[in-house]
Design a protein around this motif. Structure first.
Motif, short mmCIF file in Angstrom:
data_model
loop_
_atom_site.label_atom_id
_atom_site.label_comp_id
_atom_site.label_asym_id
_atom_site.label_seq_id
_atom_site.Cartn_x
_atom_site.Cartn_y
_atom_site.Cartn_z
N GLY A 1 0.79 -1.23 0.00
CA GLY A 1 0.00 0.00 0.00
C GLY A 1 0.82 1.27 0.00
O GLY A 1 0.27 2.37 0.01
N SER B 1 1.20 3.77 -3.85
CA SER B 1 0.22 4.79 -4.27
C SER B 1 0.35 6.06 -3.42
O SER B 1 0.25 7.17 -3.92
CB SER B 1 -1.21 4.22 -4.24
OG SER B 1 -1.43 3.55 -3.04
N GLU B 2 0.58 5.87 -2.10
CA GLU B 2 0.79 7.03 -1.21
C GLU B 2 2.03 7.80 -1.64
O GLU B 2 2.03 9.03 -1.68
CB GLU B 2 1.02 6.53 0.23
CG GLU B 2 -0.16 6.73 1.14
CD GLU B 2 0.20 6.32 2.58
OE1 GLU B 2 1.12 6.90 3.17
OE2 GLU B 2 -0.46 5.40 3.09
N ARG C 1 -4.21 0.88 6.85
CA ARG C 1 -4.78 2.07 6.21
C ARG C 1 -5.48 2.97 7.23
O ARG C 1 -6.22 2.48 8.08
CB ARG C 1 -5.79 1.57 5.18
CG ARG C 1 -6.20 2.58 4.17
CD ARG C 1 -7.12 1.93 3.16
NE ARG C 1 -8.51 1.94 3.58
CZ ARG C 1 -9.42 1.07 3.19
NH1 ARG C 1 -9.08 0.08 2.42
NH2 ARG C 1 -10.66 1.16 3.60
N SER D 1 -13.73 3.09 4.22
CA SER D 1 -14.28 3.01 2.85
C SER D 1 -15.66 3.63 2.80
O SER D 1 -16.39 3.62 3.80
CB SER D 1 -14.38 1.55 2.41
OG SER D 1 -13.13 0.92 2.50
N GLU E 1 -13.16 6.25 -0.95
CA GLU E 1 -12.39 6.25 0.29
C GLU E 1 -12.96 7.33 1.20
O GLU E 1 -13.13 8.48 0.79
CB GLU E 1 -10.92 6.56 -0.03
CG GLU E 1 -10.03 6.60 1.19
CD GLU E 1 -8.58 6.97 0.87
OE1 GLU E 1 -7.68 6.35 1.46
OE2 GLU E 1 -8.35 7.85 0.02
N MET F 1 -8.91 3.50 -10.72
CA MET F 1 -7.97 2.71 -9.91
C MET F 1 -7.46 1.53 -10.72
O MET F 1 -8.25 0.76 -11.27
CB MET F 1 -8.67 2.18 -8.66
CG MET F 1 -9.12 3.24 -7.69
SD MET F 1 -7.82 3.71 -6.55
CE MET F 1 -7.98 2.43 -5.31
N GLN G 1 -3.42 -0.77 -7.63
CA GLN G 1 -3.92 0.20 -6.63
C GLN G 1 -5.06 -0.40 -5.82
O GLN G 1 -5.15 -0.18 -4.61
CB GLN G 1 -4.36 1.49 -7.32
CG GLN G 1 -3.19 2.34 -7.78
CD GLN G 1 -3.65 3.49 -8.67
OE1 GLN G 1 -4.53 3.33 -9.52
NE2 GLN G 1 -3.06 4.65 -8.48
N CYS G 2 -5.93 -1.16 -6.47
CA CYS G 2 -7.04 -1.80 -5.75
C CYS G 2 -6.51 -2.81 -4.73
O CYS G 2 -6.96 -2.85 -3.59
CB CYS G 2 -7.98 -2.52 -6.72
SG CYS G 2 -8.93 -1.40 -7.74
N GLU H 1 -3.63 -2.81 -3.32
CA GLU H 1 -2.96 -2.09 -2.23
C GLU H 1 -3.98 -1.41 -1.32
O GLU H 1 -3.75 -1.26 -0.12
CB GLU H 1 -2.02 -1.03 -2.80
CG GLU H 1 -0.78 -1.61 -3.45
CD GLU H 1 0.31 -0.56 -3.67
OE1 GLU H 1 -0.02 0.65 -3.74
OE2 GLU H 1 1.48 -0.95 -3.77
N PHE H 2 -5.11 -0.98 -1.89
CA PHE H 2 -6.06 -0.18 -1.11
C PHE H 2 -6.86 -1.01 -0.10
O PHE H 2 -7.09 -0.57 1.02
CB PHE H 2 -7.05 0.53 -2.06
CG PHE H 2 -8.12 1.31 -1.34
CD1 PHE H 2 -7.85 2.56 -0.80
CD2 PHE H 2 -9.39 0.77 -1.17
CE1 PHE H 2 -8.83 3.26 -0.12
CE2 PHE H 2 -10.37 1.47 -0.48
CZ PHE H 2 -10.10 2.73 0.05
#
Length: 606
Positions: free
Chosen positions: A454, A457-458, A486, A490, A529, A566, A570-571, A573-574
């Motif tokens: 994760g 992306s950050e 995280r 959501s 998010e 996304m 990314q998905c 990782e999210f």
């Protein structure tokens, strides 16, 4: 029993960090050895034949090719640069007698340069160093050579390996030089260096056959094709041979066809001998690491030990309300067969069955390794769900050990503070920091693999897309303690239907949306998010009530914030541990494991 030397052959592999120009270099070598007709249209990066490789601009599978120069055949293997495909690189090095180490004249040695070079030195190969992209405006070839020399010393190279030949190249423009101030308009200096410095294959020609299978290819007409180098003896078409399996069992089989490489094609031959890289068809169920040997005197060859997987995730049958709409293969039998078929060629992967027939535990070398598999299956028409990746811990003397990655970050100086601040809670230790080249600083860390899940992306958001990060597996160490997951919740769809502008406009005040108006949603699907730490149910299908006071055109004034789509990575990782990614050939959606909101609250209380 005299030693025989094949002076008409050289076997080399091209190794480098991702993006330093391996595949482009092979292109230039192919073009200049007249593999193609003069009027033939040739694609760029012709070796990257698979769709995913073309799109991402990376090499995933190693490929074989061969060129001729002054009557000598040079067998070339192009290898991946990403550490996630290290299993490919490790076994391919068993086929060659030397490596060409390609290093970017501006970037210098990078984490994967170190990773692939270490593997080559351990196998006692003597590298040729190619400094590529010397025509870049900010190239610094002399400093890069010093850095490469330091890397050889750090990796414990012996005196012979340290005395490496250097060639300066611009693969894109198609020229090579032995000295920077030479003038050259072709690749001949590189070909000459290869022929002079790479050992010709030497061994016993009259002894019984030995051939180690290092790669498996598949063709729908002839089935499985085993690829490897002949270490001893000769092999003929239609010959009876013995296959020695990895568990020591032996079985007798017949070689139906025999091929060698010429350019990008395989040519059928009647016979091949010591030193040739060949492809053999007709042997069903043959696997990587097995030896094809003489039936009278079968002797096995040792195989390289492949590094263990570090990440695992669960692949499950899709059970969402939209299941079966897009995919062709949706049952657990389809999923199981496909995953076990992948094991035949994807050597660093591990697949285990679980208590549930609908769920399989798949372990790989990293997020990229697993996401390439997911993307490949999706394109083949499979539909399934995957869980959040988790790292694989080891037990040793009663202590819990976890995988550690060596992370290299190149960022403009203004973003250094925010990057270091984000890596602190993720238990990263800084080991080195070098001052800016062209305004960029290089930071080096050792970080638990968990801390990287994760993070990409950050990192991209924090550095506004200017940062470059690379990481490579660095070993196991004692558990470093908890890492916060995280920090935001959501936004979860409240009912099934189609998202409308009015509902989305009200939901976007709660956080960042992932979907646009007109997207079909179901209850329990993740649509955005949340700006706070907890999950919030939102009704994105809510329409405005019609009443007599409604002004026409007032809905047109509702402005939605543009949505950034996304990607699959990314998905993955999210998602949090109570969420899944649903994957179909046409859609990638995120969802809660428990779709019903009342059930979900009940489960979270427990």
């Amino acid at each position: 029993m005299s030693l025989f030397t094949r002076n008409d052959i050289r076997n080399i592999a091209i190794i480098a960090h991702v993006d330093h120009g391996k595949t482009t270099l092979v292109d230039a070598m192919l073009k200049q050895s007249h593999v193609f007709r003069d009027n033939q249209k040739v694609e760029e990066r012709v070796m990257d034949s698979n769709d995913l490789e073309k799109e991402r601009g990376i090499t995933i599978l190693s490929k074989n090719t061969a060129v001729y120069y002054n009557g000598v055949k040079i067998n070339i293997v192009d290898t991946p640069g990403h550490a996630d495909f290290g299993g490919e690189v490790e076994r391919v090095l068993k086929m060659v007698d030397s490596v060409i180490l390609v290093v970017d004249a501006y970037e210098g040695p990078m984490p994967q340069t170190k990773f692939v070079l270490k593997k080559a030195l351990e196998l006692d190969l003597k590298p040729i160093v190619v400094i590529n992209k010397i025509d870049k405006p900010n190239a610094r070839p002399n400093e890069v050579i010093d850095e490469v020399f330091d890397l050889f010393v750090e990796l414990g190279a012996d005196d012979e390996q340290l005395d490496f030949p250097i060639v300066y190249v611009s693969a894109k423009s198609g020229y090579a030089k032995k000295e920077l101030n030479d003038s050259s308009d072709n690749m001949e200096p590189l070909f000459d260096t290869i022929i002079k410095n790479v050992k010709a294959p030497t061994g016993y020609l009259s002894e019984p056959l030995q051939l180690l299978v290092t790669t498996i290819d598949y063709n729908e007409y002839v089935g499985r094709i085993a690829i490897g180098k002949i270490e001893r003896g000769t092999i003929q078409k239609n010959q009876q041979v013995t296959v020695i399996q990895n568990n020591g069992n032996k079985r007798n089989v017949k070689v139906s066809n025999l091929y060698v490489y010429n350019g990008l094609k395989r040519e059928e031959v009647e016979e091949a001998k010591l030193g040739d890289i060949v492809a053999v068809s007709g042997i069903t169920d043959i696997n990587i690491g097995e030896t094809i040997a003489d039936p009278v005197n079968p002797e096995a060859l040792p195989f390289v030990k492949i590094d263990e997987p570090t990440l695992s995730m669960y692949f499950m049958v899709n059970d969402s309300p939209f299941a079966g709409q897009d995919g062709e293969y949706i049952t657990s039998r389809h999923l199981r067969d496909r995953l076990f078929k992948e094991l035949e060629t994807n050597i660093s992967l591990k697949v285990e069955e679980t208590d549930s027939p609908d769920s399989f535990k798949v372990s790989g070398r990293g997020e990229l390794h697993l996401s390439i598999l997911i993307e490949t299956m999706r394109r083949e028409g499979y539909e399934f769900q995957v869980s959040k990746p988790s790292v694989i811990f080891h037990e040793e003397n009663g202590r819990k050990l976890e995988p550690i990655e060596f992370l290299t970050i190149d960022v403009p100086e203004e973003f250094m503070g925010v990057v270091m601040e984000k890596l602190g809670p993720r238990k990263a230790e800084m080991v080195n920091m070098t001052s800016a080249v062209n305004g960029y600083s290089r930071l080096e860390f050792r970080i638990p693999a968990r801390g990287l899940i994760g993070f990409r992306s950050e990192f991209m958001t924090d550095t506004r897309g200017n940062g470059i990060m690379n990481h490579v597996f660095d070993g196991y160490e004692p558990f470093k303690g908890d890492i916060p997951e995280r920090t935001r919740g959501s936004l979860v769809a409240f009912e099934t239907g189609e998202a409308v502008t009015y509902g989305l406009f009200n939901a976007q005040e709660r956080g960042r949306l992932f979907i646009t108006s007109g997207t079909p949603v179901y209850a329990g699907m993740i649509v955005g998010e949340c700006s706070r730490a907890e999950d919030i149910d939102v009704n994105v299908c809510k329409k405005k009530h019609l009443s007599n006071t409604r002004a026409s055109g007032s809905d047109d004034a509702l402005k939605l914030v543009p949505v950034v789509p996304m990607s699959l990575e990314q998905c993955i990782e999210f998602i949090a541990s109570d969420e899944l990614v649903e994957i179909t050939p046409k859609n990638i959606r995120m969802r809660k494991r428990i779709l019903d909101s009342v059930e979900r609250k009940r489960a979270s209380r427990k």
